[in-house]
Scaffold this motif. Sequence first.
Motif, PDB file in Angstrom:
ATOM      1  N   TYR A  99       0.798  -1.217   0.000  1.00  0.00           N
ATOM      2  CA  TYR A  99       0.000   0.000   0.000  1.00  0.00           C
ATOM      3  C   TYR A  99       0.837   1.276   0.000  1.00  0.00           C
ATOM      4  N   LYS A 100       2.159   1.127   0.149  1.00  0.00           N
ATOM      5  CA  LYS A 100       3.099   2.264   0.093  1.00  0.00           C
ATOM      6  C   LYS A 100       2.812   3.332   1.146  1.00  0.00           C
ATOM      7  N   PHE A 101       2.358   2.908   2.326  1.00  0.00           N
ATOM      8  CA  PHE A 101       2.136   3.852   3.411  1.00  0.00           C
ATOM      9  C   PHE A 101       3.477   4.293   3.990  1.00  0.00           C
ATOM     10  N   THR A 102       3.552   5.528   4.439  1.00  0.00           N
ATOM     11  CA  THR A 102       4.748   6.018   5.116  1.00  0.00           C
ATOM     12  C   THR A 102       4.720   5.551   6.567  1.00  0.00           C
ATOM     13  N   GLU A 103       5.850   5.700   7.239  1.00  0.00           N
ATOM     14  CA  GLU A 103       5.894   5.332   8.659  1.00  0.00           C
ATOM     15  C   GLU A 103       4.899   6.164   9.468  1.00  0.00           C
ATOM     16  N   GLN A 104       4.737   7.413   9.114  1.00  0.00           N
ATOM     17  CA  GLN A 104       3.766   8.262   9.811  1.00  0.00           C
ATOM     18  C   GLN A 104       2.346   7.733   9.597  1.00  0.00           C
ATOM     19  N   ASP A 105       2.055   7.261   8.376  1.00  0.00           N
ATOM     20  CA  ASP A 105       0.721   6.729   8.081  1.00  0.00           C
ATOM     21  C   ASP A 105       0.400   5.479   8.892  1.00  0.00           C
ATOM     22  N   ILE A 106       1.407   4.678   9.178  1.00  0.00           N
ATOM     23  CA  ILE A 106       1.161   3.411   9.866  1.00  0.00           C
ATOM     24  C   ILE A 106       1.596   3.435  11.327  1.00  0.00           C
ATOM     25  N   GLU A 107       1.849   4.637  11.850  1.00  0.00           N
ATOM     26  CA  GLU A 107       2.318   4.754  13.230  1.00  0.00           C
ATOM     27  C   GLU A 107       1.408   4.022  14.210  1.00  0.00           C
ATOM     28  N   HIS A 108       0.106   4.192  14.053  1.00  0.00           N
ATOM     29  CA  HIS A 108      -0.846   3.521  14.946  1.00  0.00           C
ATOM     30  C   HIS A 108      -0.618   2.015  14.956  1.00  0.00           C
ATOM     31  N   PHE A 109      -0.394   1.436  13.783  1.00  0.00           N
ATOM     32  CA  PHE A 109      -0.270  -0.016  13.683  1.00  0.00           C
ATOM     33  C   PHE A 109       1.019  -0.524  14.307  1.00  0.00           C
ATOM     34  N   TRP A 110       2.134   0.166  14.058  1.00  0.00           N
ATOM     35  CA  TRP A 110       3.362  -0.351  14.645  1.00  0.00           C
ATOM     36  C   TRP A 110       3.448  -0.071  16.123  1.00  0.00           C
ATOM     37  N   LEU A 111       2.773   0.974  16.617  1.00  0.00           N
ATOM     38  CA  LEU A 111       2.741   1.209  18.058  1.00  0.00           C
ATOM     39  C   LEU A 111       1.952   0.122  18.788  1.00  0.00           C
ATOM     40  N   HIS A 112       0.954  -0.415  18.121  1.00  0.00           N
ATOM     41  CA  HIS A 112       0.088  -1.397  18.766  1.00  0.00           C
ATOM     42  C   HIS A 112       0.415  -2.844  18.413  1.00  0.00           C
ATOM     43  N   SER A 113       1.425  -3.079  17.612  1.00  0.00           N
ATOM     44  CA  SER A 113       1.721  -4.452  17.194  1.00  0.00           C
ATOM     45  C   SER A 113       2.118  -5.332  18.372  1.00  0.00           C
ATOM     46  N   GLU A 114       2.855  -4.789  19.341  1.00  0.00           N
ATOM     47  CA  GLU A 114       3.225  -5.589  20.513  1.00  0.00           C
ATOM     48  C   GLU A 114       2.000  -5.970  21.328  1.00  0.00           C
ATOM     49  N   VAL A 115       1.080  -5.051  21.469  1.00  0.00           N
ATOM     50  CA  VAL A 115      -0.134  -5.335  22.218  1.00  0.00           C
ATOM     51  C   VAL A 115      -0.955  -6.404  21.497  1.00  0.00           C
ATOM     52  N   ASP A 116      -0.960  -6.363  20.172  1.00  0.00           N
ATOM     53  CA  ASP A 116      -1.692  -7.380  19.410  1.00  0.00           C
ATOM     54  C   ASP A 116      -1.141  -8.775  19.683  1.00  0.00           C
ATOM     55  N   VAL A 117       0.170  -8.891  19.797  1.00  0.00           N
ATOM     56  CA  VAL A 117       0.778 -10.187  20.108  1.00  0.00           C
ATOM     57  C   VAL A 117       0.330 -10.644  21.496  1.00  0.00           C
ATOM     58  N   GLU A 118       0.336  -9.715  22.451  1.00  0.00           N
ATOM     59  CA  GLU A 118      -0.113 -10.050  23.804  1.00  0.00           C
ATOM     60  C   GLU A 118      -1.570 -10.492  23.800  1.00  0.00           C
TER      61      GLU A 118
END
Length: 78
Positions: free
Chosen positions: A8-27
Amino acid sequence: LPALRETYKFTEQDIEHFWLHSEVDVEHGGRAFDLLAKHCKSREQQAKCIHFARESAKMRWFHFDGIYLHYEMGYKLP
């Protein structure tokens, strides 16, 4: 996250929400399996729960795909 970056060619700023919450998703995923083991004693119950978890994940991705298609690609969705 790789699909959001590569497909989807999103920038890091565009996906900030997702990478901030990826650890919580694993938990949360670990908790889901703990609940599955605690409450679903038969193979049939476990299979049913896994089926609906997969269906839920598919619906979530369809939701995000629809947003991308409509707002980024300009497709008019009914």
